[in-house]
Enzyme design. Sequence first.
Site, short mmCIF file in Angstrom:
data_model
loop_
_atom_site.label_atom_id
_atom_site.label_comp_id
_atom_site.label_asym_id
_atom_site.label_seq_id
_atom_site.Cartn_x
_atom_site.Cartn_y
_atom_site.Cartn_z
N ALA A 24 0.93 -1.17 0.15
CA ALA A 24 0.07 0.08 -0.09
C ALA A 24 0.87 1.18 0.08
CB ALA A 24 -0.97 0.08 1.33
N GLY A 27 1.78 1.53 -3.43
CA GLY A 27 0.73 1.68 -4.44
C GLY A 27 0.32 3.21 -4.22
N ASP A 28 0.42 3.67 -2.92
CA ASP A 28 -0.04 5.19 -3.05
C ASP A 28 0.68 6.11 -3.57
OD1 ASP A 28 -1.55 7.30 -1.20
OD2 ASP A 28 0.75 7.53 -0.37
N ALA A 29 1.83 5.89 -3.64
CA ALA A 29 2.84 6.69 -4.22
C ALA A 29 2.77 6.69 -5.87
CB ALA A 29 4.43 6.16 -4.05
#
Length: 140
Positions: A24, A27-29
């Site tokens: 995550a 994935g967030d970046a």
Amino acid sequence: MEFDRLKGKFTIQQVKMLNPLVLAFIGDAIYEVFIRTYLVDKNRELSVHKLHIEAISFVKAHAQSDFMKFLEDKLTEDELIIFKRGRNSKSGTVPKNADLQEYRIATGFESLLGFLYLTEQIERLNYFLNMIVCLKENNK
């Protein structure tokens, strides 16, 4: 640092063994960069403040949760497992502006994006990201 240095650094099996919150984190970046790039491309005349406001409409937990509900039935078995591992992770604190269930679904969504990025499934990653943009554009 060149992105080519990242090529082949992780096998699918190694990525599956990573903590879903690490996925995550990545994935967030990836999602944030994609959304910001998309918004700048489509709105070159907007101020940074207005771009930021637009970006929030994509990246807040509520929006990610809604996107994931739309995408969930399009996931492969492996993708669904990664999503569920991320969704079921205990991450500690929930942002004050997010509901717990939406936050967990958003974490699963980000875990999925991190998984696709680290396993170099770029076509699949682009498929989901472009589907999100189309969904958002059609709901304006």
